[in-house]
Design an enzyme around this catalytic site. Structure first.
Site, PDB file in Angstrom:
ATOM      1  CG  ASN A  33      -2.231  -0.725   0.918  1.00 12.23           C
ATOM      2  OD1 ASN A  33      -2.896  -0.459  -0.077  1.00 12.23           O
ATOM      3  ND2 ASN A  33      -2.578  -1.659   1.777  1.00 12.23           N
ATOM      4  CG  ASP A  72      -5.902   0.910   2.359  1.00 14.78           C
ATOM      5  OD1 ASP A  72      -5.314   0.479   1.356  1.00 14.78           O
ATOM      6  OD2 ASP A  72      -7.025   0.498   2.692  1.00 14.78           O
TER       7      ASP A  72
END
Length: 184
Positions: free
Chosen positions: A26, A78
């Site tokens: 990520n 993320d």
């Protein structure tokens, strides 16, 4: 740890560019000059910068820790983007926020709190790239939020991937190049 990080070249061939395996990639994003790549393996809760070999290709090098999610926050990093000042905007899934991190100091200077727990990514939009768009996932998310950024903070335009048309990849001038990513 069985995942790898790969780059797709203009010849449409891919190469592994990270010399170790990980679990969940990520935060992959680039500053304006494209010479640094940011990356995290979400379960580690650490975001790293690497030198990105723009001209020469090859593997990433010079790994350095940029930021670690504090132990008092749940979840992990993320999606992410870099703004025009070189700061990282990181969606913290599970923590209900997006943070702006100064990569030179490893410190947070701005927080966008959300009414849901799991933001998944963020990007800049609007005519002046001064709006932050944030995606979220369930069970309490699944929506798209937009936040007007403070005066003077702007995103970067998304770079485009280019493929030489009529080159050794078998494409002719009448075929559009496939869309993908190339740092500018």
């Amino acid at each position: 740890n069985n995942a790898g990080l790969y780059r797709l070249g203009p010849d449409l061939q891919y190469e592994k560019i990270l010399d170790y395996d990980f679990r969940v990639s990520n935060c992959i994003c680039f500053p304006a000059d494209g010479r640094t790549i940011y990356f995290c393996d979400t379960p580690t809760r650490k975001v790293y910068a690497f030198d990105y070999p723009v001209e020469t290709g090859g593997k990433l090098s010079n790994r350095r820790l940029v930021w670690t999610v504090p132990p008092n926050l749940p979840g992990g990093p993320d999606g992410a983007q870099v703004d025009s000042d070189g700061y990282l905007w990181i969606a913290l899934t599970g923590a209900g926020r997006v943070v702006r991190v100064d990569p030179s100091r490893g410190s947070v200077d701005m927080v966008v709190h959300l009414p849901v727990k799991s933001p998944t990514s963020c990007t800049f939009g609007g005519p002046d790239l001064d709006t932050l768009f944030i995606t979220t996932r369930g069970p309490d998310g699944g929506g798209l939020y937009q936040v007007k950024l403070p005066y003077g903070i702007r995103g970067l335009p998304e770079p485009e991937f280019s493929v030489p048309v009529g080159g050794s990849n078998g494409m002719s001038a009448s075929q559009p190049a496939p869309a993908s990513f190339r740092p500018s």
